[in-house]
Design a protein around this motif. Structure first.
Motif, mmCIF file in Angstrom:
data_model
loop_
_atom_site.group_PDB
_atom_site.id
_atom_site.type_symbol
_atom_site.label_atom_id
_atom_site.label_comp_id
_atom_site.label_asym_id
_atom_site.label_seq_id
_atom_site.Cartn_x
_atom_site.Cartn_y
_atom_site.Cartn_z
ATOM 1 N N ASP A 78 0.823 -1.212 0.000
ATOM 2 C CA ASP A 78 0.000 0.000 0.000
ATOM 3 C C ASP A 78 0.859 1.264 0.000
ATOM 4 O O ASP A 78 0.546 2.238 -0.698
ATOM 5 C CB ASP A 78 -0.924 0.018 1.221
ATOM 6 C CG ASP A 78 -1.979 -1.080 1.155
ATOM 7 O OD1 ASP A 78 -2.346 -1.471 0.020
ATOM 8 O OD2 ASP A 78 -2.420 -1.528 2.227
ATOM 9 N N GLU A 79 1.956 1.263 0.765
ATOM 10 C CA GLU A 79 2.850 2.420 0.775
ATOM 11 C C GLU A 79 3.504 2.624 -0.589
ATOM 12 O O GLU A 79 3.629 3.758 -1.063
ATOM 13 C CB GLU A 79 3.936 2.251 1.840
ATOM 14 C CG GLU A 79 3.440 2.361 3.261
ATOM 15 C CD GLU A 79 4.512 2.010 4.278
ATOM 16 O OE1 GLU A 79 4.441 2.540 5.390
ATOM 17 O OE2 GLU A 79 5.422 1.221 3.957
ATOM 18 N N MET A 80 3.911 1.522 -1.212
ATOM 19 C CA MET A 80 4.524 1.641 -2.535
ATOM 20 C C MET A 80 3.517 2.162 -3.561
ATOM 21 O O MET A 80 3.861 2.993 -4.406
ATOM 22 C CB MET A 80 5.087 0.285 -2.988
ATOM 23 C CG MET A 80 6.334 -0.120 -2.241
ATOM 24 S SD MET A 80 7.134 -1.568 -2.916
ATOM 25 C CE MET A 80 6.046 -2.862 -2.361
ATOM 26 N N ALA A 81 2.265 1.703 -3.474
ATOM 27 C CA ALA A 81 1.242 2.162 -4.415
ATOM 28 C C ALA A 81 0.958 3.645 -4.216
ATOM 29 O O ALA A 81 0.806 4.393 -5.194
ATOM 30 C CB ALA A 81 -0.032 1.343 -4.244
ATOM 31 N N SER A 82 0.898 4.099 -2.967
ATOM 32 C CA SER A 82 0.635 5.519 -2.727
ATOM 33 C C SER A 82 1.814 6.389 -3.161
ATOM 34 O O SER A 82 1.618 7.513 -3.624
ATOM 35 C CB SER A 82 0.305 5.766 -1.253
ATOM 36 O OG SER A 82 1.445 5.546 -0.453
ATOM 37 N N GLU A 83 3.043 5.900 -3.008
ATOM 38 C CA GLU A 83 4.207 6.663 -3.447
ATOM 39 C C GLU A 83 4.314 6.692 -4.968
ATOM 40 O O GLU A 83 4.803 7.666 -5.540
ATOM 41 C CB GLU A 83 5.487 6.071 -2.857
ATOM 42 C CG GLU A 83 5.647 6.310 -1.386
ATOM 43 C CD GLU A 83 6.878 5.651 -0.819
ATOM 44 O OE1 GLU A 83 7.691 5.111 -1.595
ATOM 45 O OE2 GLU A 83 7.040 5.676 0.408
ATOM 46 N N ALA A 84 3.872 5.629 -5.612
ATOM 47 C CA ALA A 84 3.983 5.556 -7.067
ATOM 48 C C ALA A 84 2.990 6.485 -7.750
ATOM 49 O O ALA A 84 3.280 7.049 -8.798
ATOM 50 C CB ALA A 84 3.773 4.124 -7.535
#
Length: 95
Positions: A78-84
């Motif tokens: 989820d953190e990677m998706a929000s940063e992307a």
């Protein structure tokens, strides 16, 4: 986050010991390797022992940096998706 001095430089530094020793032993360059210089300073330890120790030390450092990187830069999906964010759209070609 950007790594200081570029990440590639650190990896190349780790494997310099291998290049330095093989350059001296296999290619017979005129400049001695660091291992050969250590052998001249400390004649009880042979150059190949210095090389093996140096290479093991550098491999340990390499593995430690990988582990630290995995711990420090650990992200959930989820953190990677929000940063992307959203994917960039490609510009359409005008014919």
């Amino acid at each position: 986050m950007q790594l200081p001095y570029g990440g590639t430089q650190w990896i190349l530094h780790v494997f310099y010991a291998i290049w330095d020793f093989t350059d001296d032993r296999l290619f017979k360059k005129t400049n001695d390797s660091d291992c050969t210089q250590y052998e001249l300073m400390y004649p009880k330890t042979k150059a190949h022992h210095w090389a093996i120790g140096w290479i093991f030390f550098e491999i340990i450092i390499f593995v430690v940096f990988i582990i630290v990187g995995l711990i420090v830069f650990k992200r959930t999906p989820d953190e990677m998706a929000s940063e992307a964010g959203e994917p960039l759209s490609l510009p359409s070609s005008q014919d």
